[in-house]
Structure formats: C-alpha cells, structure tokens
Design an enzyme around this catalytic site. Sequence first.
Site, PDB file in Angstrom:
ATOM      1  N   GLU A 172      42.749 -23.662  46.777  1.00  0.00           N
ATOM      2  CA  GLU A 172      42.445 -24.077  45.408  1.00  0.00           C
ATOM      3  C   GLU A 172      42.318 -25.592  45.306  1.00  0.00           C
ATOM      4  O   GLU A 172      41.444 -26.108  44.598  1.00  0.00           O
ATOM      5  CB  GLU A 172      43.525 -23.573  44.457  1.00  0.00           C
TER       6      GLU A 172
ATOM      7  N   CYS B 215      25.952 -17.160  37.841  1.00  0.00           N
ATOM      8  CA  CYS B 215      25.841 -18.082  36.700  1.00  0.00           C
ATOM      9  C   CYS B 215      25.949 -19.522  37.195  1.00  0.00           C
ATOM     10  O   CYS B 215      26.823 -20.292  36.780  1.00  0.00           O
ATOM     11  CB  CYS B 215      26.934 -17.767  35.673  1.00  0.00           C
TER      12      CYS B 215
ATOM     13  N   CYS C 110      20.152 -14.644  36.144  1.00  0.00           N
ATOM     14  CA  CYS C 110      20.502 -13.887  34.942  1.00  0.00           C
ATOM     15  C   CYS C 110      20.150 -12.405  35.050  1.00  0.00           C
ATOM     16  O   CYS C 110      20.864 -11.551  34.511  1.00  0.00           O
ATOM     17  CB  CYS C 110      19.809 -14.500  33.726  1.00  0.00           C
TER      18      CYS C 110
ATOM     19  N   CYS D 104      23.010 -10.434  36.422  1.00  0.00           N
ATOM     20  CA  CYS D 104      24.310 -10.619  35.794  1.00  0.00           C
ATOM     21  C   CYS D 104      24.692  -9.396  34.954  1.00  0.00           C
ATOM     22  O   CYS D 104      23.879  -8.899  34.171  1.00  0.00           O
ATOM     23  CB  CYS D 104      24.296 -11.867  34.904  1.00  0.00           C
TER      24      CYS D 104
ATOM     25  N   CYS E 245      24.651 -12.365  26.712  1.00  0.00           N
ATOM     26  CA  CYS E 245      24.749 -13.820  26.854  1.00  0.00           C
ATOM     27  C   CYS E 245      23.920 -14.525  25.786  1.00  0.00           C
ATOM     28  O   CYS E 245      22.695 -14.387  25.737  1.00  0.00           O
ATOM     29  CB  CYS E 245      24.279 -14.222  28.247  1.00  0.00           C
TER      30      CYS E 245
END
Length: 369
Positions: A44, A199, A206, A209, A215
């Site tokens: 991370e 994204c 798109c 997605c 969206c």
Amino acid sequence: MTGERISDRVPDFARRLLAWFDEHGRHDLPWQHPRTAYRVWVAEVMLQQTRVATVIPYFEAFMAAFPDVTSLADADQAAVLERWAGLGYYARARNLHAAARVIRDQYGGRFPREPEQLAALPGIGPSTANAIAAQAFDRPAAILDGNVKRVLARLYAVEGWPNATATARQLWQLAEAHTPDYRAADYTQAIMDLGATLCTRARPACDDCPFAGDCHARAEGRTAELPHGRPRTGREQRRRRETTMLLIRDGAGRVLLTRRPPTGIWGGLWSLPEAEPGAEEEAARALGLTVRPEPPWEPLEHAFSHFDLTINPVPARLQESAGLNSPAGGVMDGEEGIWYNVATMERPGVPAPVATLLARIETDNEVET
C-alpha cells in the site's frame, strides 16, 4: 448530487462490484499470496502515487531483503533506501522504516488491527490504514485512494477537485456508504481494480464497466472532465530548478558519490556532489579534492511531482586529494562518501537520474579501456 442518487445505488453496488471482481479482478498480485498485514502495508505504501506494474519488482526485492516487520525495523535506514532507490518519493521509505520500529518497539512486532492505531503510524493516512485493516484483517473499512475517488466522482458526477476539503468529505461519505460489511478484503481490492483497469484517468473502458448504465459522468459525456483537476490560477506555472552535478573520476575510473542529507529531496540516498554553475572546482576543494573539469554533458531533465529539475552534468578528473577524502584506500568515510566502481561494485541506492549518469560513465569507461 442528491440523497436519492446515492440511496438508489448503494444496496446493489457491492454485490455487482464483487461479481465483476470475481471474474475480472486481479487475484495474482504478489502481496496477495500470502496476504499478511506486513505485505499489504508495504504494498500500500509503495502504491501511493505509483503504478502496480512499477511496484511489483520493487516489492519482491524488498520482501527478499526484509521478509517481516522485525527485519525491516532492525535494518539500517541506508539499506532500506537502497532497496527503494528508483521508486521515488523517498519519504515513503523513511516513514516505512520508522513505522516498522514503532511496531517492533510498541506492539511487540505484531501489527495493530484498529484503523485508528494504524493511522497513527508514520506515513499512514486514513485511507491506507483502512486498506490494511480491510485487506489484512477483513475489517469493513472504507478506502479513498486515487482510483476510488475517480470511480465515485464519475459515478455520481461529483463536482470539485477531489482533494479539496468539501469534495473529499463528500467522497468519503460515498465511500463509507458503499462499503459492505462482508468480503471487506475483496471489496477493497475490487474497487481499486475497477479504477485501475476500467475507470482509468484517460480513455476509460466504459463499455466493459458493470456500472456503465448508472454512471452520471458517462451519461453526461463528462468522463474526460471528471474528476476535476486541481484548480490553477492564471499566473500559476510549474516551478523549475537547476543544479550542476560533478562526475569526479579518479585514475581507476571510480566515481565519487556523496550521501544526501537525511531529509529533503532524495534524503539519505547516495548522489553526485553538486555545485553552483562555474564553481565546480571550488565545490571539489570543499571536499578536499583538486579536479580538472571536462566539457559538460547535455542537461538531463527530471520531473518531480511539484517541480522540474534540470541537471547539468560536469565530468571532472581527480588531480589530487587530501585528508578525509583521500581515495588511497578505495573508499572515503562510509558515512560521507564512497569511490564507486561502476564496473565491479553493486550499485548503492541512488536517485533515478544519477543512475542514468552512472550508466553513461560505465559506457565511457568501457570505451576508454
């Protein structure tokens, strides 16, 4: 954005996202096998402002050198920085090392499980703390990294720069509302994967997605606009800095490297001595060296997050040396500098542009011999 726009989607969001993740998500990242708190934490931190593909080889080398939090805490900071060299944003490595020592000394080497405890460690903010809690301990905890901000800002057509206080508060509310109380580790990875693989900032996919029909940015033709970038004033322009770096070689072709200050740009890494333009010989004398400058090389450009740096490399030949900096034994005082043999020595931790210059030195040495 109205309350109705949120409430209409929340109940179904996690289910649909997890279904997509099960089929299309990333399940073979090295920090997932095994997915321990230590490995998740290091990943991370490395992933802050850095792409996954870039991070993977650094992560694997870092794990080989420091397989657990105690080995990291016990290491010298210089050794940690050497494993980080080339990854950039070196404060991350210094904070990682400092946090490892806190975990060793205050928690007996065991990772704290509460997000509040994690967020109190050096270099760990709320989103990173929640990501560790979710992925390592399966705790339901909302995250808001750059990928998640982009997904939510587009899904709900959130106005404003995501890092502005009011906009960030709005996005945190959305992130918390959408985080389920089950499969926390998978959900956290899933929403990051959605932002990283579909994204994306430019040319989002798109059509692939699972939320294309919901969206608002897509419906309004604003995917290129959202999320908004940082506001700029009419007079604002990117800062530029310039420095001269000395490539001092002795008779054996070794290059002088000096340690950077522990904080600031490239803090704690090995680098080349710097000088004011035209003052290369004076800078060398300050190190106890007499040198003969040679014709300068072409400038090297390097971009940081907030400014651009122009490096003017000036090769120089060592004429004589005295005192602490004498290369008679092959090394200077180890805390201050080394004479680095580019052909036979393992490269210490150096910034990326310095590595580029050292590679050219190695080529020049081969030509000369």
